[in-house]
Motif scaffolding. Structure first.
Motif, PDB file in Angstrom:
ATOM      1  N   ALA A  98       0.827  -1.203   0.000  1.00  0.00           N
ATOM      2  CA  ALA A  98       0.000   0.000   0.000  1.00  0.00           C
ATOM      3  C   ALA A  98       0.863   1.255   0.000  1.00  0.00           C
ATOM      4  CB  ALA A  98      -0.925   0.008   1.213  1.00  0.00           C
ATOM      5  N   GLU A  99       0.219   2.364  -0.243  1.00  0.00           N
ATOM      6  CA  GLU A  99       0.924   3.637  -0.367  1.00  0.00           C
ATOM      7  C   GLU A  99       1.298   4.191   1.005  1.00  0.00           C
ATOM      8  OE1 GLU A  99       0.017   8.234  -1.883  1.00  0.00           O
ATOM      9  OE2 GLU A  99      -1.447   6.633  -2.214  1.00  0.00           O
ATOM     10  N   TYR A 100       2.449   4.839   1.071  1.00  0.00           N
ATOM     11  CA  TYR A 100       2.808   5.614   2.252  1.00  0.00           C
ATOM     12  C   TYR A 100       3.753   6.712   1.803  1.00  0.00           C
ATOM     13  CZ  TYR A 100       7.450   3.488   2.342  1.00  0.00           C
ATOM     14  OH  TYR A 100       8.719   3.096   2.016  1.00  0.00           O
ATOM     15  N   GLY A 101       3.942   7.713   2.649  1.00  0.00           N
ATOM     16  CA  GLY A 101       4.872   8.764   2.273  1.00  0.00           C
ATOM     17  C   GLY A 101       4.996   9.827   3.334  1.00  0.00           C
TER      18      GLY A 101
ATOM     19  N   PHE B  34       1.842   9.999   5.956  1.00  0.00           N
ATOM     20  CA  PHE B  34       0.591   9.426   5.467  1.00  0.00           C
ATOM     21  C   PHE B  34       0.784   7.950   5.177  1.00  0.00           C
ATOM     22  CE2 PHE B  34      -3.360   8.950   3.382  1.00  0.00           C
ATOM     23  CZ  PHE B  34      -3.160   8.207   2.235  1.00  0.00           C
ATOM     24  N   SER B  35      -0.157   7.144   5.624  1.00  0.00           N
ATOM     25  CA  SER B  35      -0.073   5.699   5.396  1.00  0.00           C
ATOM     26  C   SER B  35      -1.431   5.169   4.986  1.00  0.00           C
ATOM     27  CB  SER B  35       0.393   4.991   6.674  1.00  0.00           C
ATOM     28  OG  SER B  35       0.313   3.598   6.515  1.00  0.00           O
ATOM     29  N   GLU B  36      -1.491   4.516   3.826  1.00  0.00           N
ATOM     30  CA  GLU B  36      -2.711   3.869   3.373  1.00  0.00           C
ATOM     31  C   GLU B  36      -2.509   2.371   3.580  1.00  0.00           C
ATOM     32  OE1 GLU B  36      -5.515   3.593  -0.601  1.00  0.00           O
ATOM     33  OE2 GLU B  36      -3.411   4.096  -0.791  1.00  0.00           O
ATOM     34  N   SER B  37      -2.700   1.942   4.819  1.00  0.00           N
ATOM     35  CA  SER B  37      -2.175   0.641   5.217  1.00  0.00           C
ATOM     36  C   SER B  37      -3.205  -0.466   5.356  1.00  0.00           C
ATOM     37  CB  SER B  37      -1.456   0.768   6.565  1.00  0.00           C
ATOM     38  OG  SER B  37      -0.430   1.697   6.508  1.00  0.00           O
TER      39      SER B  37
END
Length: 259
Positions: free
Chosen positions: A29-32, A39-42
């Motif tokens: 998943a995305e993180y940054g 931000f974490s889309e976990s």
């Protein structure tokens, strides 16, 4: 992840960002890291999808929070937004409430600086959890924390070489802990310190934390951080952790299902 030259309140947030990053990687998943927040889309398996951690926010905090909220692609805003009182203006909570977010929980950010004496701790009851018992470990975590979701933290992170799992046994796993020994060797994060209700008051959590402190010291970590609940805080204070921040976690209320 972050330099140890940063302020102590920020350091108490580091392990939250670290574990979110590790979980994002495990799930593809995305993180940054953005300007002022992580931000974490976990966690698409849960009722919430995204986590935003404010590193700090000045007087011009509204555009920063709006930008962070707009990052979510699943719900329109993150299910969790976390910050330290010490790092943001006092008006941030009321602004979050105006954005349809409510206070979910308040935690105490704590740090510990291990010394050589910590390295000598040993408890024969402590075992390291491997694949054959990780599902049992996850089940105990769910029960200890009263979780009702199906997300298996241990199973998801089992192959991550920087994450280790430990437990104390008494008729099966009775108490759990997870530690993130992030590769920067700066800040070991303690997570999922939980004990089944029938075994509380026996010192299991304290022994597990002391075990992890000894491990982190031997691995060369200068500090450990955690976010303590009211239940766990006296245990950590007895060990020697010091309060460095008040951490607030806000939870979004989706317009379609107000709670």
């Amino acid at each position: 992840m972050q330099s140890t030259n940063q302020s102590k309140p920020i350091l108490t947030l580091n392990s939250l960002a670290d574990i979110s990053r590790h979980m994002s990687i495990a799930l593809g998943a995305e993180y940054g890291y953005k300007n002022g927040y992580f931000f974490s889309e976990s966690f698409p398996e849960l009722d919430w999808h995204n986590r935003v951690i404010l590193n700090e926010a000045g007087d011009n905090y509204q555009p920063l929070i709006d930008e962070a909220i707009d990052l979510s692609t699943h719900t329109g805003h993150p299910k969790f937004l976390t910050f330290c009182d010490e790092l943001v203006p006092a008006e941030v909570p009321s602004y979050l409430e105006s954005k349809n977010m409510s206070l979910l929980r308040t935690l105490t950010g704590m740090l510990y600086y291990p010394t050589e004496k910590d390295a000598f701790f040993h408890d024969d009851r402590i075992i390291e959890i491997t694949e054959d018992r990780i599902d049992e470990w996850d089940t105990v975590v769910h029960t200890a924390f009263g979780r009702t979701d199906d997300y298996q933290t241990g199973r998801s992170l089992l192959k991550d070489e920087e994450i280790r799992f430990f437990a104390i046994e008494e008729d099966g796993i009775a108490s759990t802990i997870m530690v993130c020994l992030d590769g920067n060797k700066e800040n070991a994060g303690i997570h999922n310190v939980g004990t089944l209700p029938a075994y509380r008051g026996k010192g299991y959590a304290e022994s597990l934390v002391r075990h992890v402190i000894a491990l982190a010291y031997k691995e060369g970590f200068p500090m450990l951080s955690l976010q303590a609940s009211d239940l766990g805080k006296p245990v950590y204070e007895r060990i020697g952790f010091r309060k460095e921040s008040t951490i607030r976690m806000y939870h979004s209320i989706a317009p379609s299902k107000q709670r």
